[in-house]
Motif scaffolding. Structure first.
Motif, PDB file in Angstrom:
ATOM      1  N   ASP A 305      52.382   3.003 -27.593  1.00  0.00           N
ATOM      2  CA  ASP A 305      53.775   3.210 -27.162  1.00  0.00           C
ATOM      3  C   ASP A 305      54.038   4.649 -26.729  1.00  0.00           C
ATOM      4  O   ASP A 305      55.073   5.250 -27.064  1.00  0.00           O
ATOM      5  CB  ASP A 305      54.747   2.801 -28.283  1.00  0.00           C
ATOM      6  N   VAL A 306      53.080   5.204 -25.998  1.00  0.00           N
ATOM      7  CA  VAL A 306      53.269   6.522 -25.382  1.00  0.00           C
ATOM      8  C   VAL A 306      53.083   6.336 -23.877  1.00  0.00           C
ATOM      9  O   VAL A 306      52.580   5.309 -23.418  1.00  0.00           O
ATOM     10  CB  VAL A 306      52.276   7.562 -25.926  1.00  0.00           C
ATOM     11  N   ASP A 307      53.500   7.336 -23.090  1.00  0.00           N
ATOM     12  CA  ASP A 307      53.338   7.178 -21.647  1.00  0.00           C
ATOM     13  C   ASP A 307      51.862   7.252 -21.273  1.00  0.00           C
ATOM     14  O   ASP A 307      51.018   7.727 -22.049  1.00  0.00           O
ATOM     15  CB  ASP A 307      54.178   8.193 -20.870  1.00  0.00           C
ATOM     16  N   GLU A 308      51.534   6.769 -20.082  1.00  0.00           N
ATOM     17  CA  GLU A 308      50.132   6.651 -19.668  1.00  0.00           C
ATOM     18  C   GLU A 308      49.436   8.002 -19.616  1.00  0.00           C
ATOM     19  O   GLU A 308      48.231   8.097 -19.881  1.00  0.00           O
ATOM     20  CB  GLU A 308      50.052   5.953 -18.306  1.00  0.00           C
ATOM     21  N   GLN A 309      50.159   9.055 -19.290  1.00  0.00           N
ATOM     22  CA  GLN A 309      49.553  10.380 -19.226  1.00  0.00           C
ATOM     23  C   GLN A 309      49.113  10.837 -20.611  1.00  0.00           C
ATOM     24  O   GLN A 309      48.003  11.352 -20.783  1.00  0.00           O
ATOM     25  CB  GLN A 309      50.538  11.378 -18.617  1.00  0.00           C
ATOM     26  N   ASP A 310      49.983  10.661 -21.602  1.00  0.00           N
ATOM     27  CA  ASP A 310      49.622  11.046 -22.967  1.00  0.00           C
ATOM     28  C   ASP A 310      48.487  10.174 -23.506  1.00  0.00           C
ATOM     29  O   ASP A 310      47.581  10.661 -24.188  1.00  0.00           O
ATOM     30  CB  ASP A 310      50.834  10.932 -23.897  1.00  0.00           C
ATOM     31  N   LYS A 311      48.546   8.888 -23.211  1.00  0.00           N
ATOM     32  CA  LYS A 311      47.488   7.987 -23.666  1.00  0.00           C
ATOM     33  C   LYS A 311      46.144   8.417 -23.098  1.00  0.00           C
ATOM     34  O   LYS A 311      45.139   8.508 -23.822  1.00  0.00           O
ATOM     35  CB  LYS A 311      47.804   6.549 -23.261  1.00  0.00           C
ATOM     36  N   ALA A 312      46.111   8.698 -21.803  1.00  0.00           N
ATOM     37  CA  ALA A 312      44.866   9.132 -21.163  1.00  0.00           C
ATOM     38  C   ALA A 312      44.370  10.449 -21.762  1.00  0.00           C
ATOM     39  O   ALA A 312      43.159  10.632 -21.969  1.00  0.00           O
ATOM     40  CB  ALA A 312      45.078   9.270 -19.655  1.00  0.00           C
ATOM     41  N   LYS A 313      45.309  11.349 -22.064  1.00  0.00           N
ATOM     42  CA  LYS A 313      44.927  12.636 -22.653  1.00  0.00           C
ATOM     43  C   LYS A 313      44.256  12.441 -24.004  1.00  0.00           C
ATOM     44  O   LYS A 313      43.234  13.072 -24.301  1.00  0.00           O
ATOM     45  CB  LYS A 313      46.168  13.529 -22.810  1.00  0.00           C
ATOM     46  N   HIS A 314      44.813  11.569 -24.827  1.00  0.00           N
ATOM     47  CA  HIS A 314      44.255  11.381 -26.160  1.00  0.00           C
ATOM     48  C   HIS A 314      42.953  10.573 -26.124  1.00  0.00           C
ATOM     49  O   HIS A 314      42.042  10.832 -26.926  1.00  0.00           O
ATOM     50  CB  HIS A 314      45.288  10.716 -27.065  1.00  0.00           C
ATOM     51  N   LEU A 315      42.849   9.615 -25.226  1.00  0.00           N
ATOM     52  CA  LEU A 315      41.582   8.897 -25.087  1.00  0.00           C
ATOM     53  C   LEU A 315      40.480   9.847 -24.640  1.00  0.00           C
ATOM     54  O   LEU A 315      39.350   9.799 -25.155  1.00  0.00           O
ATOM     55  CB  LEU A 315      41.732   7.753 -24.086  1.00  0.00           C
ATOM     56  N   GLN A 316      40.800  10.727 -23.693  1.00  0.00           N
ATOM     57  CA  GLN A 316      39.826  11.707 -23.248  1.00  0.00           C
ATOM     58  C   GLN A 316      39.520  12.708 -24.358  1.00  0.00           C
ATOM     59  O   GLN A 316      38.363  13.128 -24.534  1.00  0.00           O
ATOM     60  CB  GLN A 316      40.343  12.438 -22.000  1.00  0.00           C
ATOM     61  N   GLY A 317      40.540  13.085 -25.134  1.00  0.00           N
ATOM     62  CA  GLY A 317      40.316  13.998 -26.248  1.00  0.00           C
ATOM     63  C   GLY A 317      39.360  13.424 -27.277  1.00  0.00           C
ATOM     64  O   GLY A 317      38.499  14.133 -27.814  1.00  0.00           O
ATOM     65  N   ALA A 318      39.487  12.141 -27.556  1.00  0.00           N
ATOM     66  CA  ALA A 318      38.588  11.491 -28.509  1.00  0.00           C
ATOM     67  C   ALA A 318      37.156  11.483 -27.992  1.00  0.00           C
ATOM     68  O   ALA A 318      36.195  11.693 -28.745  1.00  0.00           O
ATOM     69  CB  ALA A 318      39.060  10.070 -28.795  1.00  0.00           C
ATOM     70  N   ARG A 319      36.983  11.228 -26.698  1.00  0.00           N
ATOM     71  CA  ARG A 319      35.642  11.270 -26.105  1.00  0.00           C
ATOM     72  C   ARG A 319      35.066  12.676 -26.180  1.00  0.00           C
ATOM     73  O   ARG A 319      33.887  12.864 -26.530  1.00  0.00           O
ATOM     74  CB  ARG A 319      35.699  10.808 -24.646  1.00  0.00           C
ATOM     75  N   GLN A 320      35.888  13.656 -25.859  1.00  0.00           N
ATOM     76  CA  GLN A 320      35.417  15.040 -25.884  1.00  0.00           C
ATOM     77  C   GLN A 320      35.058  15.494 -27.293  1.00  0.00           C
ATOM     78  O   GLN A 320      34.086  16.240 -27.492  1.00  0.00           O
ATOM     79  CB  GLN A 320      36.473  15.953 -25.273  1.00  0.00           C
ATOM     80  N   LEU A 321      35.825  15.040 -28.279  1.00  0.00           N
ATOM     81  CA  LEU A 321      35.500  15.387 -29.659  1.00  0.00           C
ATOM     82  C   LEU A 321      34.130  14.826 -30.027  1.00  0.00           C
ATOM     83  O   LEU A 321      33.302  15.522 -30.640  1.00  0.00           O
ATOM     84  CB  LEU A 321      36.570  14.849 -30.601  1.00  0.00           C
ATOM     85  N   SER A 322      33.868  13.577 -29.675  1.00  0.00           N
ATOM     86  CA  SER A 322      32.582  12.980 -30.010  1.00  0.00           C
ATOM     87  C   SER A 322      31.431  13.683 -29.304  1.00  0.00           C
ATOM     88  O   SER A 322      30.391  13.958 -29.904  1.00  0.00           O
ATOM     89  CB  SER A 322      32.592  11.484 -29.672  1.00  0.00           C
TER      90      SER A 322
END
Length: 515
Positions: A305-322
């Protein structure tokens, strides 16, 4: 496309809902947004988390069959040294049956293949729900699209939400909860004082690596590595990229080395899926493990339930963390010989079915949850509040499960919570929305709270939930009745429970200790 039952989401719960509904004679459409069925077991690359009694009892007959088939697959096709012991392919310490995602996929596909062959089950891979059409309190159509944007309209009598995030619920105007509830709303002793929908459990982007002695497989430095290398959460006393993890009981920092020894558990074999010593000599150059550690839990923001920009940012952040964790392991992790880094760690994209070795989909611990006729709360299972009463026996039980209440650090309050619970029974009321008549949850989106969702999300429980959801839709269709009418009729509840028993679903536990 038309069917009796449409199941949106092909994770563990979705697969078993489809299997059960088709077995009971219904026509079924099953959609899945990734290229693989199986969710946690496959596209998210998380080996089964299970309770201590799983080898003897405490699951459905089909889940027992799944575990047996996984072992049988290795025994038939792999050069095992000892085929007479109870096999754990990875000899992991978090799971008694840690195995490769593709083996789980193979077994799940075998479950469904007869119904696909007969035409009773239609499968749409790489299709995601986009819109829903409803009239009054019923859904009539769900529109899904593939990666090219081509749309398919699905009509059905019942729609089951088995998506990882409960994506069908907002599309279909189903009332739901997300994130942390307030203590005044649930009465739970460990709920927050104020509700916070953004405060959800972290996601984790799992990846697969093996260890190849004498070789250098260091990846390029990830874009966000410098950020994660210096990152330390305010609630921790250790760096994110380190050999330290939060102790689940105290929240304090606890040391866990990358590689353990006879005196100390290690992170490497935590979710190891191939222990090379179980196979003929030189068959594997090294162990294979899945990296799903506290170090790559991503809690910087929610993707629900966040906007697509924030969702994409956090999905990318999770990938970058890994990827940053892997780079740290390859270049900076302390070694016993005094050097730094293990360049011998090699990404294994063949294990995850992706180009980069990261799982197809992040591991999702928490989803939207329906507002149900009955919501399971902490007091129902937490051993501290059950006391001498022990297991809560339910007249409307439709299955069983067991796991400790286990909240990883959340995205806003950063709280983690871990508590012993009694084995629990799953109430029929948690499957029935308060208003919408033909939607049934089929995974961790049943009527639970954030706290109790911390133990309802585990593999054998989601499997049980999926079977019940498929059987429930079939039962309602065959009886031409509303779910709420079933719930309010004790005789009909007993008849439904008898159907579940015939399907191999256990409804009650024997007397058990808290776990």
């Amino acid at each position: 496309m038309k069917a009796d039952i449409a199941i949106i989401g092909g994770g563990i719960g979705g697969c078993m809902a489809a299997y059960t509904a088709a077995k009971l004679g219904n026509s079924v459409i099953l959609t899945e947004e990734t290229a693989w069925l199986g969710g946690q077991l496959t596209s998210q690359a998380v080996p089964p988390d299970e309770h201590p009694w799983i080898e003897e009892f405490g699951c459905t007959e089909t889940y027992r069959t799944f575990r047996n088939e996984v072992r049988a697959y290795y025994e038939k096709h792999y050069p095992l040294i000892d085929k007479h012991k109870r096999l754990n392919p990875g000899n992991a310490w978090v799971s008694r049956i840690a195995h490769e995602p593709k083996v789980a996929l193979k077994v799940l596909e075998d479950f469904l293949q007869p119904f696909i062959s007969s035409g009773r089950l239609k499968l749409l891979l790489e299709h995601k729900a986009r819109r829903a059409v409803w009239q009054a309190n019923k859904i009539t159509t769900v529109i899904v699209s593939n990666k090219d944007g081509e749309e398919v309209a699905i009509e059905a009598d019942y729609f089951l939400d088995a998506t990882e995030l409960g994506d069908l619920l907002p599309l279909a105007d189903v009332e739901y909860a997300v994130g942390a509830e307030a203590k005044q709303d649930t009465g739970e002793p460990h709920a927050l004082d104020e509700a916070c929908a953004e405060d959800v459990q972290p996601i984790t982007h799992v990846f697969a690596v093996d260890f190849v002695p004498g070789e250098d497989h260091t990846i390029e430095k990830p874009e966000q590595y410098d950020f994660w290398r210096q990152y330390r959460a305010t609630f921790l006393t250790h760096d994110q990229l380190s050999e330290w993890v939060p102790d689940v009981h105290t929240g304090e920092s606890k040391y866990l080395p990358v590689f353990g020894n006879e005196h100390q558990l290690g992170l490497w074999d935590y979710r190891r899926i191939i222990d090379k010593h179980l196979y003929e000599e030189d068959f594997y150059s090294g162990d294979v493990t899945l990296i799903n550690w506290p170090q790559n839990d991503y809690w910087l923001g929610s993707i629900i339930d966040v906007d697509e920009q924030d969702k994409a940012k956090h999905l990318q952040g999770a990938r970058q963390l890994s990827l940053s964790l892997l780079y740290w392991l390859q270049t900076e992790a302390p070694r016993e010989d005094g050097k730094k880094g293990y360049p011998e760690m090699r990404l294994r994209p063949d294990i995850t079915g992706t180009e980069d070795g990261l799982a197809m989909h992040p591991y999702i611990r928490e989803s939207r949850r329906i507002e149900a006729l009955y919501t399971v709360v902490e007091q129902d299972i937490n051993s501290a509040y059950r006391g001498k009463a022990g297991i809560k026996r339910l007249d409307d039980s439709v299955g069983i499960g067991s796991y400790r209440i286990d909240l990883h650090p959340t995205t806003v309050s950063n709280r983690l919570f871990y508590a012993k619970s009694y084995p629990f029974e799953i109430p029929l009321g948690s499957f029935i929305p308060i208003r919408v008549e033909n939607v049934i949850p089929a995974c961790k989106n049943i009527g639970s709270t954030q706290l109790t969702n911390g133990c309802f999300r585990l593999h054998p429980v989601e499997w049980n939930i999926g079977e019940v959801a498929g059987a429930l839709a079939s039962f309602a269709i065959n009886r031409k009745m509303y779910l709420v009418d079933l719930y309010e009729d004790n005789q009909l509840v007993k008849e439904f429970q008898q159907l579940l028993i015939q399907l191999g679903v256990s409804l009650h536990w024997p007397e058990m200790e808290a776990y």
